[in-house]
Design an enzyme around this catalytic site. Structure first.
Site, short mmCIF file in Angstrom:
data_model
loop_
_atom_site.label_atom_id
_atom_site.label_comp_id
_atom_site.label_asym_id
_atom_site.label_seq_id
_atom_site.Cartn_x
_atom_site.Cartn_y
_atom_site.Cartn_z
N ASN A 139 -21.55 -17.20 24.40
CA ASN A 139 -21.19 -18.14 23.33
C ASN A 139 -22.30 -18.12 22.26
OD1 ASN A 139 -21.18 -20.62 21.84
ND2 ASN A 139 -19.67 -21.41 23.28
N ARG A 168 -15.36 -25.57 15.37
CA ARG A 168 -15.16 -27.02 15.46
C ARG A 168 -14.51 -27.53 14.18
NH1 ARG A 168 -18.28 -29.67 19.81
NH2 ARG A 168 -17.45 -31.57 18.89
N ARG A 171 -19.53 -27.45 12.20
CA ARG A 171 -20.98 -27.69 12.25
C ARG A 171 -21.77 -26.43 12.61
NH1 ARG A 171 -21.30 -31.51 17.57
NH2 ARG A 171 -19.75 -32.65 16.37
N GLU A 194 -12.77 -20.90 21.03
CA GLU A 194 -12.66 -22.26 21.55
C GLU A 194 -12.15 -23.13 20.42
OE1 GLU A 194 -16.36 -23.58 23.10
OE2 GLU A 194 -16.37 -22.11 24.68
N THR A 233 -19.27 -30.35 23.83
CA THR A 233 -18.01 -30.72 24.50
C THR A 233 -18.37 -31.50 25.77
OG1 THR A 233 -17.23 -28.61 23.69
CG2 THR A 233 -15.79 -29.78 25.18
N GLU A 291 -10.59 -23.05 32.46
CA GLU A 291 -12.05 -22.96 32.52
C GLU A 291 -12.56 -24.30 33.04
OE1 GLU A 291 -14.21 -21.05 29.34
OE2 GLU A 291 -15.93 -22.40 29.63
N HIS A 337 -20.28 -24.36 30.65
CA HIS A 337 -21.01 -25.53 30.17
C HIS A 337 -22.27 -25.82 30.99
CE1 HIS A 337 -20.96 -28.70 27.14
NE2 HIS A 337 -21.87 -29.20 27.95
N1 PXP Z 1 -17.18 -23.14 27.64
C1 PXP Z 1 -16.68 -24.12 26.85
C2 PXP Z 1 -15.23 -24.36 26.88
C3 PXP Z 1 -17.53 -24.86 25.99
O1 PXP Z 1 -17.01 -25.81 25.20
C4 PXP Z 1 -18.90 -24.54 25.96
C5 PXP Z 1 -19.81 -25.29 25.03
O2 PXP Z 1 -19.47 -25.00 23.72
C6 PXP Z 1 -19.36 -23.50 26.77
C7 PXP Z 1 -18.49 -22.83 27.62
C8 PXP Z 1 -20.79 -23.07 26.76
O3 PXP Z 1 -21.60 -24.12 27.21
P1 PXP Z 1 -23.15 -23.99 27.05
O4 PXP Z 1 -23.42 -23.82 25.59
O5 PXP Z 1 -23.66 -25.28 27.59
O6 PXP Z 1 -23.59 -22.80 27.85
#
Ligand code: PXP
Length: 252
Positions: A10, A48, A52, A73, A104, A154, A194
């Site tokens: 990400n 988003r 942002r 996403e 999130t 997920e 996450h």
């Molecule tokens: N998966 C989803 C659906 C998310 O919303 C996020 C955060 O944007 C992530 C994965 C990645 O999370 P992190 O940035 O905490 O690794």
């Protein structure tokens, strides 16, 4: 058990840093190129509603300049649906979104939001976009996702990753294990994301039915010290080691 667990990188927070100064540096697309070279299997970006971090132009460039599959996403809004149908990313992950949150903060209410979500799952599925729902590791939410016809879920693993004491960690871990197993029984492909870090990736990668992890914040933060490519390679290595041990243990 699937031997190879996919890693989605990400890149949102490269854009967060870029946007802090309003210019073009650092470029999240350059981070995506590096991620591909370092062993990522996909790129994840969250467009988003308030833009942002990732911008519309970033999504456009990711589609044109990056060969890896893009996982977009997005909130379940008409604006995002229109963007998804126009860009046709490989995958779209529907996430809950509140303007006031920093990230999130929880999973979607797939059970309570069935009527609202059904159209998004259907329309993107019809456009050959692999739809996933970002949900808490809760059997009610897993069942609701299956009922909605989403091919993928997920699991939000933030509660496990952020747990401070061992008892809470164990409890949250078991919830993830159970939800992933339930998803497998229902024929859903299961991902997790996450808050995953070097410390928490091993136990998560060992969960047999997980197919993909999406990781962002930790990778971008750690990259400040050792560089993005080395950070991604180390994450990949830890995922592979944990998976290989789990495969061996299950076979014996
Ligand atoms: N998966 C989803 C659906 C998310 O919303 C996020 C955060 O944007 C992530 C994965 C990645 O999370 P992190 O940035 O905490 O690794």
């Amino acid at each position: 058990m699937n031997d190879r667990l996919r890693l989605g990188v990400n890149i949102d927070h490269v854009a967060t840093i870029r946007n802090a100064r309003g210019g073009a540096h650092p470029d999240p697309i350059r981070a995506a190129v590096l991620a591909a070279e370092a062993g990522a299997d996909g790129i994840t970006a969250h467009l988003r509603e308030d833009r942002r971090h990732i911008s519309d132009a970033d999504i456009e460039r990711l589609g044109m300049e990056i060969d890896l599959p893009l996982n977009l996403e997005m909130a379940a809004t008409d604006e995002m649906l229109e963007i998804a149908l126009r860009h046709r990313p490989f995958a779209a992950c529907i996430v809950p979104e509140k303007r006031e949150e920093r990230t999130t903060e929880g999973g979607l209410d797939a059970a309570g939001g069935h009527n609202h979500l059904a159209r998004f799952v259907r329309d993107m599925g019809n456009a050959d976009i692999r739809v996933s729902l970002f949900i808490e590791p809760d059997p009610i939410q897993v069942a609701a996702a299956a009922q909605l016809g989403a091919p993928v879920i997920e699991l939000h693993v933030g509660a496990y990753c952020d747990a401070e004491d061992e008892a809470a960690k164990e409890l949250h871990y078991q919830r993830i294990v159970d939800a992933a197993e339930r998803a497998d029984q229902l024929g859903l492909e299961c991902h997790a994301g996450h808050g995953i870090s070097f410390e928490t990736v091993g136990p998560i990668a060992a969960i047999p039915s997980l197919m993909e992890l999406n990781i962002g914040h930790f990778l971008i933060g750690e990259a400040i010290y050792v560089g993005l490519a080395d950070t991604i390679k180390e994450m990949r290595r830890r995922m592979d080691v944990a998976r290989a041990i789990a495969v061996t243990e299950r076979a014996s």
